[in-house]
Design an enzyme around this catalytic site. Structure first.
Site, mmCIF file in Angstrom:
data_model
loop_
_atom_site.group_PDB
_atom_site.id
_atom_site.type_symbol
_atom_site.label_atom_id
_atom_site.label_comp_id
_atom_site.label_asym_id
_atom_site.label_seq_id
_atom_site.Cartn_x
_atom_site.Cartn_y
_atom_site.Cartn_z
ATOM 1 N N ALA A 18 0.822 -1.215 0.000
ATOM 2 C CA ALA A 18 0.000 0.000 0.000
ATOM 3 C C ALA A 18 0.852 1.260 0.000
ATOM 4 O O ALA A 18 0.442 2.293 0.508
ATOM 5 C CB ALA A 18 -0.924 -0.012 1.222
ATOM 6 N N ARG A 24 -1.849 7.311 -11.528
ATOM 7 C CA ARG A 24 -2.923 7.346 -12.520
ATOM 8 C C ARG A 24 -4.216 7.984 -11.993
ATOM 9 O O ARG A 24 -5.114 8.310 -12.747
ATOM 10 C CB ARG A 24 -3.194 5.918 -13.029
ATOM 11 C CG ARG A 24 -2.088 5.389 -13.925
ATOM 12 C CD ARG A 24 -2.159 3.890 -14.115
ATOM 13 N NE ARG A 24 -1.567 3.166 -12.994
ATOM 14 C CZ ARG A 24 -1.431 1.838 -12.933
ATOM 15 N NH1 ARG A 24 -1.878 1.086 -13.917
ATOM 16 N NH2 ARG A 24 -0.877 1.263 -11.883
ATOM 17 N N GLN A 83 8.254 1.671 3.231
ATOM 18 C CA GLN A 83 8.988 1.613 1.964
ATOM 19 C C GLN A 83 9.177 3.081 1.550
ATOM 20 O O GLN A 83 8.301 3.665 0.914
ATOM 21 C CB GLN A 83 8.166 0.856 0.902
ATOM 22 C CG GLN A 83 8.905 0.692 -0.412
ATOM 23 C CD GLN A 83 7.999 0.213 -1.543
ATOM 24 O OE1 GLN A 83 6.767 0.306 -1.466
ATOM 25 N NE2 GLN A 83 8.599 -0.280 -2.607
ATOM 26 N N GLY A 111 -3.166 -3.316 -1.868
ATOM 27 C CA GLY A 111 -4.020 -2.333 -1.211
ATOM 28 C C GLY A 111 -5.041 -1.708 -2.141
ATOM 29 O O GLY A 111 -5.987 -1.059 -1.703
ATOM 30 N N GLY A 149 -1.165 -7.921 -15.625
ATOM 31 C CA GLY A 149 -0.161 -8.933 -15.935
ATOM 32 C C GLY A 149 -0.885 -10.216 -16.325
ATOM 33 O O GLY A 149 -1.963 -10.508 -15.817
ATOM 34 N N ASN A 181 -3.224 -11.745 -13.690
ATOM 35 C CA ASN A 181 -2.684 -11.798 -12.328
ATOM 36 C C ASN A 181 -3.461 -10.802 -11.470
ATOM 37 O O ASN A 181 -3.543 -9.624 -11.792
ATOM 38 C CB ASN A 181 -1.201 -11.416 -12.392
ATOM 39 C CG ASN A 181 -0.620 -11.127 -11.021
ATOM 40 O OD1 ASN A 181 -1.057 -11.703 -10.029
ATOM 41 N ND2 ASN A 181 0.369 -10.249 -10.979
ATOM 42 N N LYS A 363 -28.240 20.520 17.524
ATOM 43 C CA LYS A 363 -26.802 20.224 17.649
ATOM 44 C C LYS A 363 -26.511 20.013 19.108
ATOM 45 O O LYS A 363 -26.918 20.817 19.939
ATOM 46 C CB LYS A 363 -25.964 21.389 17.116
ATOM 47 C CG LYS A 363 -24.489 21.076 17.069
ATOM 48 C CD LYS A 363 -23.612 22.261 17.466
ATOM 49 C CE LYS A 363 -23.730 22.607 18.936
ATOM 50 N NZ LYS A 363 -22.798 23.636 19.384
ATOM 51 N N ARG A 452 -41.483 40.356 26.610
ATOM 52 C CA ARG A 452 -41.653 41.057 25.337
ATOM 53 C C ARG A 452 -42.208 42.445 25.621
ATOM 54 O O ARG A 452 -42.791 42.683 26.680
ATOM 55 C CB ARG A 452 -42.602 40.268 24.417
ATOM 56 C CG ARG A 452 -43.982 40.100 25.000
ATOM 57 C CD ARG A 452 -44.871 39.199 24.142
ATOM 58 N NE ARG A 452 -46.181 39.043 24.738
ATOM 59 C CZ ARG A 452 -46.862 37.914 24.766
ATOM 60 N NH1 ARG A 452 -46.357 36.809 24.251
ATOM 61 N NH2 ARG A 452 -48.049 37.867 25.313
HETATM 62 C C1 UD1 Z 1 0.107 -5.132 -10.443
HETATM 63 C C2 UD1 Z 1 0.831 -6.334 -11.055
HETATM 64 C C3 UD1 Z 1 -0.007 -6.868 -12.227
HETATM 65 C C4 UD1 Z 1 -1.395 -7.201 -11.764
HETATM 66 C C5 UD1 Z 1 -2.052 -6.027 -11.071
HETATM 67 C C6 UD1 Z 1 -3.354 -6.459 -10.432
HETATM 68 C C7 UD1 Z 1 3.208 -5.854 -10.720
HETATM 69 C C8 UD1 Z 1 4.482 -5.468 -11.364
HETATM 70 N N1 UD1 Z 1 2.129 -5.932 -11.510
HETATM 71 O O1 UD1 Z 1 0.098 -4.114 -11.443
HETATM 72 O O2 UD1 Z 1 0.619 -8.038 -12.743
HETATM 73 O O3 UD1 Z 1 -2.178 -7.639 -12.863
HETATM 74 O O4 UD1 Z 1 -1.205 -5.504 -10.029
HETATM 75 O O5 UD1 Z 1 -4.048 -5.406 -9.841
HETATM 76 O O6 UD1 Z 1 3.183 -6.120 -9.524
HETATM 77 N N2 UD1 Z 1 2.988 -0.704 -4.377
HETATM 78 C C9 UD1 Z 1 3.848 -0.548 -3.314
HETATM 79 N N3 UD1 Z 1 5.115 -0.154 -3.547
HETATM 80 C C10 UD1 Z 1 5.588 0.086 -4.804
HETATM 81 C C11 UD1 Z 1 4.706 -0.082 -5.891
HETATM 82 C C12 UD1 Z 1 3.414 -0.482 -5.652
HETATM 83 O O7 UD1 Z 1 3.472 -0.767 -2.158
HETATM 84 O O8 UD1 Z 1 6.775 0.431 -4.927
HETATM 85 C C13 UD1 Z 1 1.589 -1.110 -4.113
HETATM 86 C C14 UD1 Z 1 0.588 -0.109 -4.647
HETATM 87 O O9 UD1 Z 1 0.280 0.850 -3.643
HETATM 88 C C15 UD1 Z 1 -0.607 -0.975 -4.991
HETATM 89 C C16 UD1 Z 1 0.000 -2.341 -5.285
HETATM 90 O O10 UD1 Z 1 1.315 -2.304 -4.775
HETATM 91 O O11 UD1 Z 1 -1.503 -1.092 -3.895
HETATM 92 C C17 UD1 Z 1 0.042 -2.639 -6.790
HETATM 93 O O12 UD1 Z 1 0.784 -1.636 -7.455
HETATM 94 P P1 UD1 Z 1 0.307 -1.017 -8.834
HETATM 95 O O13 UD1 Z 1 1.318 -0.012 -9.235
HETATM 96 O O14 UD1 Z 1 -1.088 -0.604 -8.760
HETATM 97 O O15 UD1 Z 1 0.463 -2.305 -9.786
HETATM 98 P P2 UD1 Z 1 -0.320 -2.595 -11.126
HETATM 99 O O16 UD1 Z 1 0.260 -1.775 -12.219
HETATM 100 O O17 UD1 Z 1 -1.775 -2.496 -10.926
HETATM 101 CA CA CA Z 2 -3.035 -1.697 -9.327
#
Ligand code: UD1
Ligand code: CA
Length: 473
Positions: A18, A24, A83, A111, A149, A181, A363, A452
């Site tokens: 998360a 986006r 992170q 998340g 993916g 995925n 209130k 009054r």
């Molecule tokens: C990811 C998967 C994709 C899958 C999709 C499903 C990868 C490379 N790809 O893509 O195969 O189909 O989810 O929804 O994993 N996050 C972190 N730290 C980071 C980057 C991301 O905690 O450095 C968290 C984000 O907050 C998010 C989750 O990981 O909650 C997924 O990241 P996101 O960038 O949304 O991955 P997708 O492009 O959706």
């Molecule tokens: Ca995602």
């Protein structure tokens, strides 16, 4: 449920990724704190995970606006891993290395995949155990796989997986693959940690992809499998506002369907907003265009008429909320009658069979059993005793520009219309207040207070005036 689950044994940890910004979304708020069904995406994922393992074994990886995210879900009791730099989903898990090292297995959730149900997480976990796999991927066949993916199986019909290929890296012949995925996995921790540092960022985003673990583990001779979710809808991700609103609509429809299945009548449910945590008893009736938000509870036989918005309120049995009322952080006891066009602001305690009518605002006000304020009043920082009648246009003057003061009105009091009560003030049981009074002194029990200006009638005044005018002309 397997023994490593809810029992709290330390065999199984959950990591929820998360930390991402959610570029986006084009929003200043972190993605996982955007709400659907009245609560943040991350809170939905935590709620589902908490039904599988106890919160002490759940680790949320946070990074972008970490403190804001932590504060929003701290009450759930989950642990946090930071992170600081978001270098991809694989890097997120690298950051959680120390947290998960002591567990035999780890479930990884995203998340931003909020509709995931605990039953599906358990299905993944059971399959993972049965297959004795190093990595088990939750997959699905959504109507439109674009952007996800894709799962490359070793051979058609096999449980085993060769690799996960991200959208941007798909070879032309792989674009046809409909199995995606979900971003939700189970790992044997030892296998995961043994190969975690082999992830490379040589890809379209220059990130460490957790998805690459599938190919890495497979090359190392480990067993990598995928199990399909029964319903593709629950693993849909929320990467844009439009996607998120589509998930909100799905969740809302599912919530309404669940309420109706439990005996609640909801007219035109597609026009109502009912948050995920709202509880409604059987035989309650919800009219079109009603919004029930937050932790609202509604008792049996209560009726909520159109255009009312109720947030974090507790309504007893047989409560009637007429059209276009706004109610927040308040309680309403059995048989209360509210509105139309009433505004109950936070801290209103509406007693049994109390009537609060049109254009009445309350209130921090406690109205005891049977009290009535039927028209055009403001009752703030006040107590109103049992059976007391507040006349139309009564105002509690609770604010001197600096401080707020209390108005106390006893039982069986009659407050005449257009009364102003200048707080702090107390009107004792059974007192009467004449209409149009400005009350600045306490009124003793059983007294009549009139505050009054005296009325003067000048007999024949109009005719005299007319005569005077005619003389001038
Ligand atoms: C990811 C998967 C994709 C899958 C999709 C499903 C990868 C490379 N790809 O893509 O195969 O189909 O989810 O929804 O994993 N996050 C972190 N730290 C980071 C980057 C991301 O905690 O450095 C968290 C984000 O907050 C998010 C989750 O990981 O909650 C997924 O990241 P996101 O960038 O949304 O991955 P997708 O492009 O959706
Ligand atoms: Ca995602």
């Amino acid at each position: 449920m397997s023994e490593a689950g809810k029992s709290g044994a330390s065999g199984l940890a959950v990591v929820i990724m998360a930390a991402g910004k959610g570029t986006r979304l084009k929003s200043k708020r972190p993605k996982v704190l955007h709400a659907i069904g009245g609560k943040p995406l991350l809170a939905h994922v935590i709620a589902a995970a908490s039904r599988v393992v106890v919160p002490q074994h759940i680790f949320a990886v946070i990074g972008h606006e970490a403190e804001q995210v932590r504060a929003a879900v701290a009450s759930t009791g989950v642990q946090f891993v930071e992170q600081t730099e978001q270098r991809g989903t694989g890097h997120a898990i690298q950051c959680a290395r120390a947290a998960i090292a002591g567990y035999e297995h780890v479930l990884v959730l995203s998340g931003d995949v909020p509709l995931i149900r605990p039953e599906t997480i358990e299905r993944l976990w059971d399959f993972h155990c049965r297959e004795n796999a190093a990595m088990t991927i939750l997959s699905a066949h959504p109507a439109n796989p674009f952007g996800y993916g894709r799962i490359v199986r070793t051979t058609q019909g096999s449980a085993e997986v060769e690799a996960i290929v991200e959208q941007k890296a798909l070879a032309p012949e792989q674009e046809q693959i409909g199995e995606i995925n979900s971003g939700i996995y189970a790992f044997r921790t030892a296998a995961l940690l043994a190969h975690l540092d082999k992830l490379s960022n040589a890809n379209a985003h220059g990130e460490l992809y957790l998805t690459d673990m599938a190919g890495l583990l497979r090359s190392a001779g480990e067993r990598v499998v995928a199990v399909e979710a029964e319903d593709a809808a629950e693993i849909l991700g929320a990467n844009t506002i439009a996607e998120m609103m589509a998930l909100d609509a799905r969740l809302n429809a599912a919530t309404a369907a669940r309420q109706m299945a439990a005996g609640v009548t909801i007219f035109r449910p597609e026009t109502c907003v009912i948050d995920a945590d709202v509880e409604i008893a059987a035989d309650a009736i919800i009219e079109p265009f009603v919004q029930l938000r937050g932790k609202t509870t509604i008792g049996t036989d209560s009726v909520i008429r159109s255009y009312s918005v109720i947030e974090n309120c507790t309504l007893g049995k047989d409560v009637l909320v007429r059209q276009s009322c706004v109610l927040a952080d308040s309680t309403l006891a059995d048989g209360a009658r509210i509105g139309p066009f009433a505004h109950l602001r936070p801290g209103s305690e509406i007693g049994e069979n109390v009537h609060v009518g049109n254009f009445v605002e309350t209130k921090k006000a406690r109205l005891a059993k049977g009290a009535k304020a039927n028209h055009l009043s403001y009752i703030g920082d006040a107590e109103v005793g049992e059976g007391t009648n507040i006349g139309a246009g009564t105002i509690t003057c609770n604010y001197d520009g600096v401080n707020k003061f209390m108005t106390r009105i006893g039982k069986g009091v009659f407050v005449g219309s257009d009364t102003t009560l200048v707080a702090p003030i107390s009107v004792e049981d059974g007192a009467y207040i004449g209409a149009g009074s400005c009350i600045t002194k306490d009124v003793p029990a059983g007294a009549l207070a009139v505050g009054r200006g005296k009325q003067i009638n000048k007999e024949g005044w109009a005719a005299a005036r007319k005569a005077k005018r005619e003389k001038k002309d």
